[in-house]
Design an enzyme around this catalytic site. Structure first.
Site, PDB file in Angstrom:
ATOM      1  N   ASP A   1     129.443  13.813 151.670  1.00 44.04           N
ATOM      2  CA  ASP A   1     129.259  14.800 150.612  1.00 44.04           C
ATOM      3  C   ASP A   1     129.918  14.380 149.299  1.00 44.04           C
ATOM      4  O   ASP A   1     130.955  13.719 149.310  1.00 44.04           O
ATOM      5  CB  ASP A   1     129.866  16.127 151.091  1.00 44.04           C
ATOM      6  CG  ASP A   1     129.311  17.318 150.332  1.00 44.04           C
ATOM      7  OD1 ASP A   1     128.388  17.145 149.518  1.00 44.04           O
ATOM      8  OD2 ASP A   1     129.820  18.427 150.550  1.00 44.04           O
TER       9      ASP A   1
ATOM     10  N   HIS B   1     123.655   9.013 144.815  1.00 44.79           N
ATOM     11  CA  HIS B   1     123.156   8.695 146.160  1.00 44.79           C
ATOM     12  C   HIS B   1     123.114   7.183 146.379  1.00 44.79           C
ATOM     13  O   HIS B   1     123.385   6.700 147.470  1.00 44.79           O
ATOM     14  CB  HIS B   1     121.771   9.301 146.378  1.00 44.79           C
ATOM     15  CG  HIS B   1     121.795  10.807 146.366  1.00 44.79           C
ATOM     16  ND1 HIS B   1     122.694  11.534 147.115  1.00 44.79           N
ATOM     17  CD2 HIS B   1     121.053  11.721 145.684  1.00 44.79           C
ATOM     18  CE1 HIS B   1     122.499  12.832 146.900  1.00 44.79           C
ATOM     19  NE2 HIS B   1     121.508  12.969 146.025  1.00 44.79           N
TER      20      HIS B   1
ATOM     21  N   LEU C   1     129.410  -1.201 167.706  1.00 40.92           N
ATOM     22  CA  LEU C   1     129.205   0.160 167.201  1.00 40.92           C
ATOM     23  C   LEU C   1     127.766   0.638 167.425  1.00 40.92           C
ATOM     24  O   LEU C   1     126.830  -0.132 167.203  1.00 40.92           O
ATOM     25  CB  LEU C   1     129.503   0.170 165.691  1.00 40.92           C
ATOM     26  CG  LEU C   1     129.216   1.483 164.951  1.00 40.92           C
ATOM     27  CD1 LEU C   1     130.269   2.524 165.302  1.00 40.92           C
ATOM     28  CD2 LEU C   1     129.186   1.248 163.439  1.00 40.92           C
TER      29      LEU C   1
END
Ligand code: FPP
Length: 239
Positions: free
Chosen positions: A16, A33, A126
């Site tokens: 955010d 973004h 991961l």
């Protein structure tokens, strides 16, 4: 790189603050973004380096379609170009998965998602999970519908439905529950992110940082905070 006493198994991040980061610099929101996407890539690599097993990031929610078309388009374009870079993940031993309703996306995007998942399926480092057109309630409703179909088809009896069976109908089938949720930028909400999977998660809200400014050291700090908490899962603390 910080020595982590106790690494959570699964971290979720709500990325955010991109819009505010851009606004502070007098830039259009889409530049925020873009910066956020680059932070995302850096943090994913770092998470793999420190040995984290699962990282889920909230890229685009079912509610984000309400934003101006121009902004939505810019996020989809970032996704499209990022999908083209994903082939490298298999070499880095990172496994990729997408959660959310992908049926709304163009064929090329869906094909690239599938390709990235297939190419990296044997990676053992991961598991990087991208929540795209994802909403927690929508996920639960989708699971309930598939389960109802299986009951109607006679594959399952209602008395067999339990938490573990229900979980297997979620997009996150096979992925352990979330241990730690991190949300930068000063918002103190879950915003429909992984609502089932977060039942016992710890929350670390980092009000002093906007997502594009999030650094590997910020992740270290969140994990250190997690380590200072005592998780009891409804029981008593171990003395
Ligand atoms: C929240 O910031 C962020 C989003 C809704 C989009 C998240 C997207 C990215 C990090 C970039 C795309 C990533 C990839 C992997 C392609 P906000 O816009 O709500 O910020 P604000 O609250 O300051 O307005």
């Amino acid at each position: 790189m910080m020595q982590q006493a106790n690494l959570p198994t699964h971290i979720g991040i709500i990325m955010d603050g991109n819009g505010r980061w851009a606004k502070k610099r007098g830039l259009p929101r889409k530049m925020g973004h873009r910066a956020g996407a680059s932070t995302f890539k850096e943090i994913a690599r770092y998470a793999n380096k420190i040995g984290l097993k699962y990282l889920t990031t909230y890229v685009f929610s079912t509610e984000n379609w309400k934003r101006p078309k121009d902004e939505v388009d810019s996020i989809i374009e970032l996704l499209r170009s990022y999908l083209n870079e994903m082939d490298g993940y298999a070499k880095e031993n990172i496994r990729v998965r997408f959660i959310g309703d992908r049926s709304v996306f163009d064929d090329d995007i869906r094909a690239k998602m599938q390709r990235a998942e297939e190419k990296s399926r044997n990676a053992t480092g991961l598991t990087l999970i991208l929540a795209i057109n994802y909403g927690g309630r929508a996920e639960i409703v989708h699971a309930a519908r598939m389960l109802a179909d299986d009951v109607q088809a006679g594959k399952i009896f209602p008395h067999q439905v339990n938490e573990s069976l229900f979980s297997s109908y979620l997009y996150t089938d096979g992925i352990p529950d979330v241990d730690l949720i991190i949300r930068p930028s000063g918002e103190y909400r879950l915003s429909n992110f992984l609502i089932w999977q977060c039942a016992y998660a710890e929350y670390v809200f980092m009000s002093g940082v906007l997502w594009p400014d999030f650094k590997p050291a910020t992740l270290d700090a969140a994990i250190a905070e997690y380590n200072s908490r005592s998780r009891r899962f409804g029981g008593l603390a171990n003395e």
